[in-house]
Design a protein around this motif. Structure first.
Motif, PDB file in Angstrom:
ATOM      1  N   VAL A 217      -3.341  -2.463 -14.221  1.00 13.57           N
ATOM      2  CA  VAL A 217      -2.130  -1.881 -13.888  1.00 13.57           C
ATOM      3  C   VAL A 217      -2.140  -0.912 -12.985  1.00 13.57           C
ATOM      4  N   ILE A 218      -1.717  -1.094 -11.673  1.00  7.87           N
ATOM      5  CA  ILE A 218      -1.504  -0.047 -10.522  1.00  7.87           C
ATOM      6  C   ILE A 218      -0.358   0.724 -10.925  1.00  7.87           C
TER       7      ILE A 218
ATOM      8  N   GLY B 293       0.967  11.681  -6.090  1.00  8.31           N
ATOM      9  CA  GLY B 293       0.906  10.814  -5.173  1.00  8.31           C
ATOM     10  C   GLY B 293       0.069   9.743  -4.708  1.00  8.31           C
ATOM     11  N   ALA B 294      -1.150  10.035  -5.479  1.00  3.22           N
ATOM     12  CA  ALA B 294      -2.195   9.076  -5.202  1.00  3.22           C
ATOM     13  C   ALA B 294      -2.173   8.118  -6.381  1.00  3.22           C
ATOM     14  N   TYR B 295      -2.811   6.973  -5.764  1.00  2.72           N
ATOM     15  CA  TYR B 295      -2.604   5.733  -6.640  1.00  2.72           C
ATOM     16  C   TYR B 295      -3.877   5.597  -7.609  1.00  2.72           C
ATOM     17  N   LYS B 296      -3.961   4.813  -8.665  1.00  3.39           N
ATOM     18  CA  LYS B 296      -4.978   4.554  -9.690  1.00  3.39           C
ATOM     19  C   LYS B 296      -4.628   3.091 -10.161  1.00  3.39           C
ATOM     20  N   TYR B 297      -5.533   2.601 -10.651  1.00  7.83           N
ATOM     21  CA  TYR B 297      -5.377   1.586 -11.623  1.00  7.83           C
ATOM     22  C   TYR B 297      -6.045   1.483 -12.914  1.00  7.83           C
TER      23      TYR B 297
ATOM     24  N   LEU C 151      -3.993   4.876  -0.583  1.00 11.12           N
ATOM     25  CA  LEU C 151      -2.977   3.921  -0.541  1.00 11.12           C
ATOM     26  C   LEU C 151      -3.041   2.804  -1.548  1.00 11.12           C
ATOM     27  N   ARG C 152      -1.900   2.277  -1.873  1.00 11.67           N
ATOM     28  CA  ARG C 152      -1.991   1.255  -2.977  1.00 11.67           C
ATOM     29  C   ARG C 152      -2.646   0.114  -2.664  1.00 11.67           C
ATOM     30  N   PHE C 153      -2.842  -0.514  -1.530  1.00 11.99           N
ATOM     31  CA  PHE C 153      -3.673  -1.611  -0.921  1.00 11.99           C
ATOM     32  C   PHE C 153      -5.008  -1.509  -1.715  1.00 11.99           C
TER      33      PHE C 153
ATOM     34  N   PHE D 157       3.011  -0.875 -11.098  1.00  8.74           N
ATOM     35  CA  PHE D 157       4.278   0.093 -11.485  1.00  8.74           C
ATOM     36  C   PHE D 157       4.274   1.175 -10.710  1.00  8.74           C
ATOM     37  N   SER D 158       3.621   1.199  -9.506  1.00  5.89           N
ATOM     38  CA  SER D 158       3.546   2.092  -8.538  1.00  5.89           C
ATOM     39  C   SER D 158       4.693   2.660  -7.642  1.00  5.89           C
ATOM     40  N   SER D 159       5.625   1.757  -7.775  1.00  6.74           N
ATOM     41  CA  SER D 159       7.086   2.029  -6.956  1.00  6.74           C
ATOM     42  C   SER D 159       7.829   2.846  -7.787  1.00  6.74           C
TER      43      SER D 159
END
Length: 120
Positions: A5-6, A12-16, A34-36, A106-108
């Motif tokens: 799950v992203i 503002g940082a992304y994680k999974y 970055l999400r990618f 679920f990052s957006s």
């Protein structure tokens, strides 16, 4: 089967996270700008799960956890477990299911479920 799950942190940082088939988080990744980058690391992890090292630890409060190491880099930290048996079950689930797990994003900030039929 588990799922990656992203999500986006408040900073503002992304994680999974790798979430078990019962819905419990097994581990959480480091932060990504970055999400990618999350997607790329998930694919790298899925393709090299057999090379992962699970370093086991015991916290000062007596809980057990592991750090997930891939190619000599720590990529994630597990949740805290009350027993070594539960810790091992978490690791076993990763080894068994991570290679074929899907991922959810679920990052957006968009409402993924759409408007509620109960709203005015």
């Amino acid at each position: 089967m588990g799922t990656f799950v992203i999500a986006q942190r408040l900073n503002g940082a992304y994680k999974y996270e790798f979430v078990s088939r019962k819905g419990k988080t097994i581990f959480t990744s480091n932060d990504f700008e970055l999400r990618f980058e999350c997607e790329e690391e998930i694919e790298r992890l899925k393709n090299s799960i057999e090379r992962c090292v699970f370093m086991r630890f015991k916290s000062s409060s007596g809980k057990f956890f592991f750090r997930l190491i891939l190619d000599e880099h720590e990529i994630a930290v597990s949740r805290r477990y009350t027993t070594q048996l539960l810790l091992q079950k978490g690791i076993d689930e990763i080894v068994k299911y991570a290679g074929k797990a899907e991922f959810l994003d679920f990052s957006s900030s968009e409402d993924i479920f759409g408007p509620s039929p109960f709203e005015d």
